[in-house]
Design a protein around this motif. Structure first.
Motif, short mmCIF file in Angstrom:
data_model
loop_
_atom_site.label_atom_id
_atom_site.label_comp_id
_atom_site.label_asym_id
_atom_site.label_seq_id
_atom_site.Cartn_x
_atom_site.Cartn_y
_atom_site.Cartn_z
N VAL A 111 0.92 -1.10 -0.05
CA VAL A 111 -0.26 -0.05 0.02
C VAL A 111 0.89 1.33 -0.30
O VAL A 111 1.94 1.28 0.63
CB VAL A 111 -1.45 0.27 1.19
CG1 VAL A 111 -1.84 1.11 1.00
CG2 VAL A 111 -1.93 -1.21 1.52
N LEU A 112 0.32 2.26 -0.75
CA LEU A 112 0.71 3.75 -0.74
C LEU A 112 0.92 4.01 -0.27
O LEU A 112 -0.42 4.40 0.02
CB LEU A 112 1.16 4.15 -2.16
CG LEU A 112 2.06 2.76 -3.50
CD1 LEU A 112 1.43 3.58 -4.53
CD2 LEU A 112 3.47 2.68 -2.47
N VAL A 113 1.33 5.15 0.85
CA VAL A 113 0.85 6.07 2.10
C VAL A 113 1.51 6.83 2.11
O VAL A 113 2.79 7.18 2.03
CB VAL A 113 0.80 5.20 3.44
CG1 VAL A 113 0.70 6.12 4.63
CG2 VAL A 113 0.77 3.92 3.42
N PRO A 114 0.92 8.55 1.60
CA PRO A 114 1.23 9.39 1.38
C PRO A 114 1.95 9.44 3.20
O PRO A 114 1.85 9.40 4.47
CB PRO A 114 0.29 10.47 1.67
CG PRO A 114 -1.00 9.86 1.77
CD PRO A 114 -0.57 7.72 1.46
N ARG A 115 2.84 11.00 3.43
CA ARG A 115 4.06 11.02 4.39
C ARG A 115 2.89 12.28 5.32
O ARG A 115 3.12 11.93 6.32
CB ARG A 115 5.38 12.09 4.19
CG ARG A 115 5.71 11.15 2.80
CD ARG A 115 6.46 9.73 3.78
NE ARG A 115 7.67 10.81 5.10
CZ ARG A 115 8.89 10.39 4.17
NH1 ARG A 115 9.47 9.99 3.82
NH2 ARG A 115 10.11 10.60 5.65
N GLY A 116 2.40 12.83 4.87
CA GLY A 116 1.55 14.15 5.69
C GLY A 116 0.85 15.45 4.72
O GLY A 116 1.39 15.22 3.45
N HIS A 134 4.90 22.58 12.59
CA HIS A 134 4.16 21.96 13.42
C HIS A 134 4.33 20.19 13.32
O HIS A 134 4.27 20.28 11.79
CB HIS A 134 2.86 22.53 11.84
CG HIS A 134 1.25 22.25 12.34
ND1 HIS A 134 -0.09 20.56 12.65
CD2 HIS A 134 0.13 22.73 12.96
CE1 HIS A 134 -0.98 21.05 13.01
NE2 HIS A 134 -0.54 22.17 13.57
N PRO A 135 2.91 19.26 14.23
CA PRO A 135 3.43 17.87 13.44
C PRO A 135 3.16 17.94 12.26
O PRO A 135 3.67 15.98 11.93
CB PRO A 135 3.44 17.85 15.13
CG PRO A 135 2.25 18.99 15.52
CD PRO A 135 2.77 20.34 15.03
N GLN A 136 1.94 17.98 12.03
CA GLN A 136 1.21 17.50 11.08
C GLN A 136 2.16 17.65 9.59
O GLN A 136 1.55 17.55 8.79
CB GLN A 136 0.12 17.82 11.33
CG GLN A 136 -0.99 17.48 12.02
CD GLN A 136 -1.20 15.92 12.07
OE1 GLN A 136 -0.90 15.21 11.47
NE2 GLN A 136 -2.75 14.80 13.40
N VAL A 137 2.68 19.26 9.70
CA VAL A 137 3.25 19.23 8.44
C VAL A 137 4.39 18.31 8.05
O VAL A 137 5.54 18.37 8.94
CB VAL A 137 3.34 20.91 7.67
CG1 VAL A 137 4.56 20.92 6.76
CG2 VAL A 137 1.86 21.37 8.60
N GLN A 138 4.12 17.47 7.19
CA GLN A 138 5.72 16.20 6.73
C GLN A 138 6.52 16.63 5.56
O GLN A 138 7.49 15.79 5.74
CB GLN A 138 4.40 15.14 7.26
CG GLN A 138 4.80 14.19 8.54
CD GLN A 138 5.82 14.46 9.12
OE1 GLN A 138 7.09 13.61 9.13
NE2 GLN A 138 5.22 14.92 10.92
N ILE A 139 6.25 17.20 5.10
CA ILE A 139 6.78 17.98 3.43
C ILE A 139 6.60 19.11 3.63
O ILE A 139 5.81 20.70 3.80
CB ILE A 139 6.27 17.93 2.79
CG1 ILE A 139 5.80 16.13 3.01
CG2 ILE A 139 6.82 17.29 1.53
CD1 ILE A 139 5.23 15.33 1.15
N GLY A 152 13.09 15.28 10.74
CA GLY A 152 12.12 14.32 11.05
C GLY A 152 11.38 14.07 9.78
O GLY A 152 9.86 14.62 9.84
N LYS A 153 11.59 15.80 9.04
CA LYS A 153 10.29 15.59 7.56
C LYS A 153 11.36 15.71 6.82
O LYS A 153 12.64 15.82 6.77
CB LYS A 153 9.89 17.13 8.44
CG LYS A 153 9.30 17.18 9.24
CD LYS A 153 7.99 18.67 9.50
CE LYS A 153 7.86 18.57 11.40
NZ LYS A 153 6.97 19.95 11.19
#
Length: 562
Positions: free
Chosen positions: A203-208, A288-293, A312-313
């Motif tokens: 399964v392809l899962v996006p980073r955020g 922001h912790p939900q911002v991953q890219i 970590g991003k």
């Protein structure tokens, strides 16, 4: 299933089929590196018809003095402080200022259905966004002109089709990366004489959530590939334009949101985060912790800060550097002088590919320096030509670059002004902020500090230096300060062969002996890799597989075959 759902599914399948040939052609282009584009970068009415130019200008003018409504979540006010470099008057456009936490929360909610959608549909929707933006390109051209200062023709082509090409290029790599992952597999093997059979699912899962921080001078150029790379791989996007160049990206966000809603997706997959110079919001979104890219284009100062502190991003940067030209020998002095003059005059050197330092072999220094100045003078003396090439100075910061350079050279020995910067009279906009290039001759080797930092504006240094030493210094600058585009002129193939490894080691893209009609600092999507990620000018390339593939991860499950 009701009729409306069936109709939506049909429209989605039709969309995938309609854009399939474009995607196939884009993948072929990145594999062959040939010249190709689904768009025309000419504003000719023979291509677009007689009505679009006027309609685009009218659409831009209708925005002036109005509120740009995007129907976004968490709106807490309005901001807008854009000033046209051509009229030097405020645009008086107000944009909805949303609470950053509300934008992130809305993006996370919207991500659910988007993540579950087949990636071919996500790519097709991005291609539909690109097609609709191309259809609005005359409006976009005026928007870019009046926030960035690009000439009309450059705004139409460079910030329109050429930038969209970079976005479509990223989609080609996204398709290649995701198609390379098989969705299921069956695994058979003997363990201690016992057969094992497993069904495996991948399964392809996006980073955020993705954050795209745009620059002021070319807002769309890096935004399109970053946005499309994240969206195609399942990630929502928050677009953070520069406070003095919001309108182009507001048009982009408006178009993307309408496209998503029309095909049954939450428009909050794409939102706009506006701010002011006095109260920036970028860092809060980065943290922001939900911002991953995070995709960033802009100053080396803030880009360097992000590279040192973001952990970590995913972080993709393009900042700036000191672009150099080394001239060892020439087959046609006037042709080389013309190429240098045009490239240093284009958009008043407010481009990441503009040359700043020209190293000239001692025996060529006087005639070539004179020819370069003569070619710049010829451009500046023709107001129509100057307007089409130089455009306007976006902000006072670039005017200050010229002033600071004048002050820096005032008391230096072995340094002289060959050509002073001065305004030219724009034929359409008498109040335009304009400056022709300041050309400085450096005839001794003790003044490296004068030109070893980027001066983002119409300043050109001509440095007398032996070609071998020049290559060493130019590649040292690339390694330590960064370089996006480097240039070399020589009629000696042995010299070229000896010089190129130094550029490769510095991670500096090199153009050799380019003259003629093509601008030497033109970068072609699908063919030219823009930025290498190997020197301080940026840590990523537009575009390659690495720019896209890490924006999703692969999660697997396995179980015995039933």
């Amino acid at each position: 299933m009701d009729g409306s759902a069936t109709s939506l599914d049909d429209r989605r399948r039709t969309l995938i089929a309609r854009h399939g040939p474009t995607l196939t052609a884009a993948i072929d282009a990145v594999q062959t590196r040939k010249s190709w584009s689904p768009y025309s970068d000419s504003p000719s009415t023979k291509i677009h018809g007689p009505d679009k130019p006027g309609a685009g200008k009218a659409a831009f003018e209708a925005r002036l003095g109005m509120t740009f409504d995007l129907d976004q979540p968490g709106v807490v006010g309005e901001v807008g402080e854009e000033v046209s470099p051509f009229t030097q008057k405020p645009l008086n456009i107000l944009y909805p200022k949303s609470n950053p936490d509300a934008l992130v929360a809305a993006a996370v909610v919207a991500m659910g259905d988007w993540r579950e959608a087949e990636f071919e549909l996500r790519i097709a929707l991005c291609l539909e966004m690109a097609a609709r933006l191309y259809d609005r390109n005359f409006e976009m051209a005026h928007a870019v002109m009046h926030v960035a200062g690009q000439s009309y023709t450059q705004a139409f082509s460079g910030s329109g089709p050429n930038a969209l090409d970079r976005g479509v290029e990223a989609l080609a790599y996204a398709a290649k990366a995701m198609r390379d992952v098989v969705p299921t597999a069956t695994y058979h093997r003997q363990f201690a004489g016992e057969p094992v059979a497993l069904e495996k699912t991948y399964v392809l899962v996006p980073r955020g959530v993705g954050l795209v921080i745009c620059c002021a001078s070319f807002p769309t150029w890096n935004a399109y590939p970053a946005m499309f790379a994240s969206l195609a791989t399942g990630n929502p996007v928050i677009v953070k334009p520069h406070p003095i160049a919001i309108l182009p990206m507001a048009i982009v966000v408006e178009t993307c949101r309408a496209t998503l809603a029309e095909f049954g997706f939450d428009p909050n997959l794409v939102t706009l985060a506006v701010d002011t110079l006095a109260e920036p919001v970028a860092q809060g979104l980065v943290d922001h912790p939900q911002v991953q890219i995070v995709d960033f284009t802009g100053s080396p100062r803030y880009g360097g800060h992000l590279e040192r502190t973001v952990n970590g991003k995913l972080l993709f940067t393009e900042t700036a550097g000191v672009n150099t030209i080394v001239i060892e020998s020439v087959a046609d002095l006037d042709a080389v002088a013309r190429a240098v003059a045009r490239s240093s005059s284009l958009f008043s050197a407010q481009m990441c590919t503009s040359p700043q330092v020209v190293y000239i072999a001692p025996d060529l220094f006087e005639p070539l320096s004179a020819a370069i100045v003569e070619q710049i003078d010829a451009i500046a003396a023709d107001p129509a030509q100057a307007a089409g090439i130089m455009g306007a100075i976006q902000g006072e910061v670039s005017v200050k670059v010229v002033t600071d350079t004048r002050q820096a050279i005032a008391e230096l020995s072995g340094v002289r002004t060959l050509r002073d910067a001065a305004p030219y009279e724009h034929p359409q906009f008498p109040d335009a902020r304009t400056l022709t290039p300041l050309v400085v001759a450096v005839e001794v080797g003790a003044h490296v500090d004068l030109y070893a930092e980027e001066r983002f504006g119409p300043v050109l240094f001509l440095v007398k230096k032996d070609a071998g030493e020049a290559v060493m210094e130019a590649t040292w600058l690339a390694r330590t300060k960064g370089s996006i585009s480097s240039y070399l002129y020589s009629t000696d193939e042995d010299f070229i062969d000896s010089a190129t490894p130094a550029y490769e080691a510095a991670g500096a893209n090199l153009s050799i002996n380019l003259t003629g009609a093509m601008w030497i600092n033109f970068a072609a999507a699908y063919s030219d890799y823009h930025v290498t990620g190997l020197n301080p000018a940026g840590n990523a390339c537009l575009a390659d597989l690495a720019f896209v593939a890490s924006r999703f991860r692969i999660v697997q499950r396995r179980r015995p075959v039933a």
